[in-house]
Design an enzyme around this catalytic site. Structure first.
Site, PDB file in Angstrom:
ATOM      1  N   PRO A   2       0.843  -1.207   0.000  1.00  0.00           N
ATOM      2  CG  PRO A   2      -0.655  -1.524   1.754  1.00  0.00           C
ATOM      3  CD  PRO A   2       0.653  -2.019   1.199  1.00  0.00           C
ATOM      4  CD  GLU A   3       4.143   2.891  -2.545  1.00  0.00           C
ATOM      5  OE1 GLU A   3       4.402   3.912  -1.892  1.00  0.00           O
ATOM      6  OE2 GLU A   3       4.986   2.007  -2.767  1.00  0.00           O
ATOM      7  CG  HIS A  91      -3.731 -14.058   6.559  1.00  0.00           C
ATOM      8  ND1 HIS A  91      -2.565 -14.559   7.106  1.00  0.00           N
ATOM      9  CD2 HIS A  91      -3.953 -14.774   5.433  1.00  0.00           C
ATOM     10  CE1 HIS A  91      -2.115 -15.540   6.334  1.00  0.00           C
ATOM     11  NE2 HIS A  91      -2.947 -15.693   5.318  1.00  0.00           N
ATOM     12  NE  ARG A 110       5.244 -10.462   2.270  1.00  0.00           N
ATOM     13  CZ  ARG A 110       6.112  -9.886   1.441  1.00  0.00           C
ATOM     14  NH1 ARG A 110       5.657  -9.183   0.416  1.00  0.00           N
ATOM     15  NH2 ARG A 110       7.400 -10.001   1.628  1.00  0.00           N
ATOM     16  NE  ARG A 151      21.844  14.621   0.696  1.00  0.00           N
ATOM     17  CZ  ARG A 151      20.737  13.990   1.104  1.00  0.00           C
ATOM     18  NH1 ARG A 151      19.739  14.652   1.611  1.00  0.00           N
ATOM     19  NH2 ARG A 151      20.664  12.682   1.004  1.00  0.00           N
TER      20      ARG A 151
END
Ligand SMILES: [Zn+2]
Length: 270
Positions: A2-3, A91, A110, A151
């Site tokens: 999931p983003e 789950h 998971r 950077r």
């Protein structure tokens, strides 16, 4: 995984079903997630009324008057709203039951997700060092430009660093750099300010489009499995190796940066 758009869609999917409801019970069937589920949750959440559900980066913040449950979906987690008594599958690790007869169910095959309790969630160790929200007011080209001076890291890895800005996952980073015309290998410190303006705009744009696409799944959060899925939008570069660039027909190039695949057009992105 999931983003940010999927987590934001989850927030919008569950919030209307639980705000103003009081927690009657919490059932933790499996405490061994990425970190053990905090026992404070069992002690402190029952009896509390839900004030709001917020999101910070990819954390859902379930707010009550006395503290906040901080939920992370990990690699494979999802939340859904189900009727009390709905049988749990293997789950389904946590149920938060409400006086309304509904439950918030957390499924995580998971077990890379997490559930913490905090009186001051934004200062919690998981959240306190995070960069600004990409859709918030603090985030713009001037901010990115300022953070990037000196950077040497690549611009792609720079924008994927959650301490710089949260929620820019691998797909969104490739897409935003394509839209902004910036070569993903360029050193972050060598990108000019006006190009960061375009990049900040592109990052907001790809995330906002994905959240909008997720809106079509909102009804699935009640009674369904809460799986928001990955929101398909037309991808300009990501996953298109050797296919013609939509702008110039040059074949899209795939490279690996920091163990993640980057897709870009050598002609359009400089
Ligand atoms: Zn091109």
């Amino acid at each position: 995984m999931p983003e940010l758009p999927e987590v934001e869609t989850s927030r919008r999917g569950i919030e209307p079903h639980i705000v103003d409801s009081t927690v009657s019970r919490i059932v933790v069937r499996e405490r061994r997630l990425r970190w053990p589920v905090s026992k404070d949750i069992d002690r402190k959440l029952p009896g509390e009324k839900i004030k709001s559900v917020d999101r910070r980066a990819k954390y859902l913040l379930i707010n009550t008057a006395s503290g906040t449950a901080i939920l992370h979906l990990g690699m494979s987690g999802s939340v859904s709203i189900v009727d009390e008594g709905t049988p749990a599958s293997v789950h389904d690790h946590v149920d938060i039951e409400f006086d309304s007869g509904l439950m918030l169910r957390f499924r995580d095959p998971r077990r890379f997700g997490s559930l913490h309790w905090s009186d001051a969630p934004l200062s919690h160790p998981l959240l306190r060092d995070l960069g600004p929200e990409p859709l918030g007011d603090e985030f713009d080209g001037a901010y990115l430009w300022g953070r990037s001076r000196g950077r040497k890291v690549s611009i792609k890895q720079f924008i994927m660093n959650a301490n710089v800005v949260v929620g820019v996952g691998n797909i969104y980073a490739s897409e935003a750099l394509f839209l902004a015309g910036i070569n993903p290998r360029r050193a972050a410190g060598r990108v000019a300010k006006h190009r960061y303006d375009g990049l900040a705009h592109a990052i907001r744009d790809v995330l906002a489009k994905a959240i909008k696409a997720g809106g079509t799944t909102l009804r699935d959060f009640y009674g369904g499995d809460g799986e928001a899925g990955y929101f398909q939008q037309q991808l300009e570069a990501y996953g298109r190796e050797d296919e013609p660039c939509r702008r110039c027909d040059t074949p899209i190039t795939a490279i690996v940066q920091g163990q993640r695949t980057t897709y870009y057009c050598k002609q359009c992105q400089t």
